[in-house]
Design an enzyme around this catalytic site. Structure first.
Site, mmCIF file in Angstrom:
data_model
loop_
_atom_site.group_PDB
_atom_site.id
_atom_site.type_symbol
_atom_site.label_atom_id
_atom_site.label_comp_id
_atom_site.label_asym_id
_atom_site.label_seq_id
_atom_site.Cartn_x
_atom_site.Cartn_y
_atom_site.Cartn_z
ATOM 1 N N GLU A 205 0.796 -1.236 0.000
ATOM 2 C CA GLU A 205 0.000 0.000 0.000
ATOM 3 C C GLU A 205 0.824 1.279 0.000
ATOM 4 O O GLU A 205 0.445 2.281 0.606
ATOM 5 C CB GLU A 205 -0.953 0.006 1.203
ATOM 6 C CG GLU A 205 -1.991 -1.099 1.143
ATOM 7 C CD GLU A 205 -3.098 -0.945 2.175
ATOM 8 O OE1 GLU A 205 -2.851 -0.310 3.202
ATOM 9 O OE2 GLU A 205 -4.199 -1.459 1.932
ATOM 10 N N GLU B 90 -6.519 -7.923 -0.598
ATOM 11 C CA GLU B 90 -7.155 -7.760 0.714
ATOM 12 C C GLU B 90 -8.588 -7.297 0.497
ATOM 13 O O GLU B 90 -8.868 -6.571 -0.474
ATOM 14 C CB GLU B 90 -6.452 -6.702 1.587
ATOM 15 C CG GLU B 90 -5.098 -7.107 2.087
ATOM 16 C CD GLU B 90 -4.448 -6.042 2.984
ATOM 17 O OE1 GLU B 90 -5.170 -5.343 3.723
ATOM 18 O OE2 GLU B 90 -3.216 -5.908 2.913
HETATM 19 C C1 GAL Z 1 -4.788 -2.785 4.953
HETATM 20 C C2 GAL Z 1 -3.382 -3.214 5.336
HETATM 21 C C3 GAL Z 1 -3.374 -4.381 6.297
HETATM 22 C C4 GAL Z 1 -4.372 -4.166 7.397
HETATM 23 C C5 GAL Z 1 -5.705 -3.984 6.760
HETATM 24 C C6 GAL Z 1 -6.827 -3.888 7.752
HETATM 25 O O1 GAL Z 1 -4.808 -1.496 4.488
HETATM 26 O O2 GAL Z 1 -2.658 -3.547 4.204
HETATM 27 O O3 GAL Z 1 -2.092 -4.557 6.834
HETATM 28 O O4 GAL Z 1 -4.010 -3.075 8.135
HETATM 29 O O5 GAL Z 1 -5.690 -2.799 5.997
HETATM 30 O O6 GAL Z 1 -8.032 -3.996 7.081
#
Ligand code: GAL
Length: 803
Positions: A385, A456
């Site tokens: 990110e 994710e």
């Molecule tokens: C994302 C991040 C993860 C975690 C996640 C929580 O932005 O890459 O490490 O923090 O959010 O939903």
């Protein structure tokens, strides 16, 4: 031959470093005896100050002169020391390493004289040093500290194999050949031969010596190999590649071996292909943390996480967010057929050029360490990110390709239209809020036609605790369901990797104030929440059925249970109320038709009961049922039309308000009903394969089960998890139970974490570890309600091979 000995026992640890620890290297004053893997401090489960572990501490061990070999290369291999290490030998500087997720080697040779013992002192700085990835800004996880992975002492011939990389190639997915690239250190004599060998179950299936040309090029291509069994998800067949240097008369002077698998991987704009076959990737992200000990867990715990992902959660891919995992984790993924997205350490922040140099080194260290794992199918070569940084990411991609052209690269982003140097646009898609689209279209984010993977989803968009109310845990599951369904329906999204496998400790800037991010489909002890069932039900490995409702009406507003969701791979489910069949339900009727196994939605717990037991005509009974079900779904907000129908029925059957309420109470709310129980029987191909019962119960049982009954010490201590559940007779955990559990151990075992604790969501687990002694251990688990469980574990030793 090379000699490799585990060096995980007989270490000494002090939590505050002073210069005297190096100068008085043989002094053990103030040191505690410990074994590796080790975390610098045992942390509470939650509500702690994360500065607790961020200090400079020191580890020492003595390597006896007799364990070292003059005229050999003697070195120590550290698999992971968080966050940086400075290594001294008998008071002199030997080496240092920045970054906690990649291995490094310290050369002891200059200190070896045949009679002096070597005191190895490792100064470990666990602070979040801004010049080392992932640090420099905040990160949403803890990095812990210490020598938290295993260590080996290696004695090698000065002429030895530094590394090899085995690339498997095929044109037709039937015949494969291997390209083996390697590097030899030291001087290779004409009198040396190099042998390449492929073994299957310890049996040689291919062997030959390298030609002069191959020796010079440090690259050998085998002939076409026939009869090769491919590495697939269902049958992850492994071979062993062995490369040896021998004298002409056959004496082996060095040998390096690694398991390999024959398979091809490709990400295309229409999806992911394994061995030429398209597979939708359904996965979860995994941190490598555990309660109390952070990252410091040995082989069996690493194996277990891989097994939970494959066998309990039924996923086919894991992202090792946000760093390369333990070697053991990857070994197990190879063995069981679980694909891995492996990535460099980092989280949102890109540091200065020195920081970027370490990140580049991380790319190299990760690929060199992991390129022989068939499970690894993509390298993540961007900081998770982070913003675009063209120069930096051109370099990480070039380096990855130069080291390994057989695997695609990805780089995880959280924005659209990023500059892409990778093969796959890998994107964290958090668009879903429950009532909107579940995923963005690939083309909208990548802004071009290219391979696309969601790395994710969900996570912080809907944090859910294992002790939250039913509705919240169900909605958590449904959000994962909607995303997976959308991914399966898409022609262009290769897969979706959810955030995340289990809850994890985090910094104060994140989480629920108690230093936990409740983002997992399991809790920190790897106990499934309802959302786990979404994943587990997609697999065909075994019959599976899970009901995402306790069916306790008191937990539901207006006592309305609403729709029930059965996450299952069954073809049909019969629902019984008090042993009367209500209805058969099918997955096709659900909204999630793109899933391999849509959840079965139970939206009618009345069936023909009103027809059978009330005085209405059949037609009117259907209307009554329809109205009652509408009340369940929408509360008392019936349309005018429905209100008129209701009024008509009241008139026709001369019903009073009380009669209406009684019908509602009987068929919907179950008020005053004597022990209503529901039974759900799942069928596959017309055979009953699963059954779940829900009833209001007063009989409760405490259960405790160890994942392993036999623990085996080999490289180091072994651990097993013991799960304690306070459940009703239908195996439903008592979600609001907070009973205190006390654990007493008798025998060669230690508990990790406190020996008394409260249940969380009616469940809790703890790990026990071996102490270096074989024998029998007895574990008494008692609740403050007087229930006791007795477990018996065996502890065996294979080797205790400290130098
Ligand atoms: C994302 C991040 C993860 C975690 C996640 C929580 O932005 O890459 O490490 O923090 O959010 O939903």
């Amino acid at each position: 031959m090379r000699q490799i000995k585990s060096l995980n026992n007989d270490w000494y640890f002090k939590d505050r470093f002073t210069q005297a620890d190096i100068t008085h290297y043989a002094s053990l004053e103030g040191y505690a005896s410990i074994r590796l893997p080790h975390n610098t401090v045992e942390l509470p489960l939650n509500y702690f100050d994360e500065m607790l572990y961020q200090s400079i501490s020191v580890y020492k061990t003595r390597i006896l002169a007799t364990a070292l070999m003059v005229d050999r290369v003697n070195r120590i291999h550290f698999e992971g020391v968080m966050a940086s290490a400075a290594v001294y030998v008998n008071g002199e500087t030997a080496s240092s390493h920045l970054g906690g997720y990649t291995p490094f080697t310290v050369d002891l040779t200059p200190f070896v004289d045949g009679h002096t013992d070597l005191w190895v002192v490792v100064v470990v700085d666990a602070r979040e040093q801004p010049h080392i990835p992932p640090f420099g800004f905040v990160v949403d996880y803890l990095t812990y500290g210490g020598i938290y992975r295993e260590v080996q002492l290696e004695c090698l011939n000065p002429t030895h194999i530094q590394w090899f990389k085995a690339e498997t190639h095929t044109e037709d997915h039937l015949h494969f050949h291997l390209d083996v690239l390697f590097q030899i250190k030291g001087s290779l004599l004409n009198a040396h031969v190099i042998e390449v060998e492929i073994l299957e179950n310890n049996r040689s299936i291919y062997r030959r010596y390298l030609t002069d040309d191959e020796r010079i090029k440090q690259r050998v291509t085998t002939e076409k190999l026939s009869g090769i069994q491919k590495w697939t998800l269902e049958r992850p067949h492994l071979y062993t590649l062995s490369l040896s240097i021998k004298t002409v008369d056959g004496v082996c002077i060095d040998k390096l071996q690694h398991p390999i698998g024959f398979r091809t991987v490709a990400f295309k704009s229409d999806g992911f292909y394994l061995n030429g076959i398209k597979i939708k990737l359904r996965g979860l992200n995994r941190h490598q943390s555990y309660p109390y000990v952070g990252y410091a867990m040995p082989k069996s715990a690493q194996y277990q996480d891989a097994e939970l992902l494959k066998n309990t959660l039924g996923v086919n891919v894991v992202r090792s967010s946000h760093y390369p995992p333990s070697r053991h984790f990857l070994d197990r993924c190879d063995q069981i057929g679980l694909l891995v997205f492996n990535e460099i350490p980092g989280w949102q922040h890109i540091g200065d050029s020195a920081w970027q140099d370490i990140a580049l080194k991380n790319v190299e260290e990760m690929i060199l360490r992991d390129w022989n794992h068939p499970s690894v199918v993509i390298w993540g070569v961007r900081i998770n990110e982070s913003p675009d940084s063209d120069l930096f990411y051109k370099k990480t991609n070039q380096l990855a390709k130069q080291l390994d052209a057989t695997r695609p690269t990805g780089g995880v982003r959280n924005f659209a239209g990023s500059h892409v140097f990778e093969d796959v646009y890998t994107y964290n898609d958090f668009v879903h809020r429950g009532d909107n689209i579940a995923l963005e279209p690939a083309e909208k984010i990548a802004k071009q036609k290219m391979p696309y993977l969601v790395t994710e989803h969900n996570g912080h968009m809907f944090p859910t605790k294992s002790f939250d109310v039913d509705q919240k845990r169900l909605e958590h599951a449904l959000r994962h369901t909607r995303v997976l369904n959308t991914m399966y329906a898409s022609e262009t999204i290769s897969g979706a990797i959810g955030w995340c496998m289990f809850d994890y400790n985090t910094h104060k800037e994140f989480g629920s104030g108690d230093k936990i991010c409740y983002h997992g489909v399991m809790d920190m002890f790897r106990i499934p929440k309802y959302a786990s069932a979404v994943y587990a039900s997609q697999s065909d490995d075994k019959p599976y059925m899970s009901l995402a409702s306790s069916m306790y009406i008191g937990d539901y507003n207006a006592s309305e249970l609403g729709k029930l969701y059965l996450f299952t791979n069954c073809d049909a489910v019969d629902v019984y109320k008090n042993d009367h069949l209500i209805k058969r339900f099918y997955p096709e009727d659900s909204l999630f038709n793109a899933l391999p196994h849509p959840p079965i939605v139970i939206d009618d717990l009345i069936g023909d009961q009103i027809k059978a037991h009330e005085r209405f005509s059949d037609k009117d009974a259907d209307v009554v049922k329809m109205l009652l079900l509408k009340i369940v779904e929408h509360g008392n907000h019936l349309s005018l039309f429905d209100k008129v129908k209701l009024g008509y029925l009241f008139l026709k059957y001369k019903m009073s308000y009380e009669d209406g309420a009684a019908l509602y109470g009987k068929y919907i709310a179950n008020w005053g009903q004597k022990s209503t129980h529901y039974r759900f029987v799942g069928y596959q191909k017309e055979s009953a394969v699963c059954e779940i019962t829900r009833s209001t119960e007063s009989a409760f049982i405490l259960t405790a089960k160890a994942d392993q009954k036999v623990l085996v010490e080999s490289e180091t201590y072994d651990v097993t998890r013991i799960v304690v559940i306070h459940e009703d007779v239908n195996h439903q955990p008592l979600y609001y139970d907070q009973s205190i559990i006390r654990v007493q151990l008798d025998g060669p075992l230690e508990i990790i974490g406190p020996s008394s604790f409260a249940l969380i969501g009616g469940v809790r687990a703890f790990w026990v570890k071996t102490t270096g002694t074989a024998g029998s251990a007895h574990i008494n688990i008692t609740s403050d309600r007087g229930q006791t469980i007795h477990l018996h574990l065996e502890i065996k030793m294979t080797e205790k091979n400290n130098a």
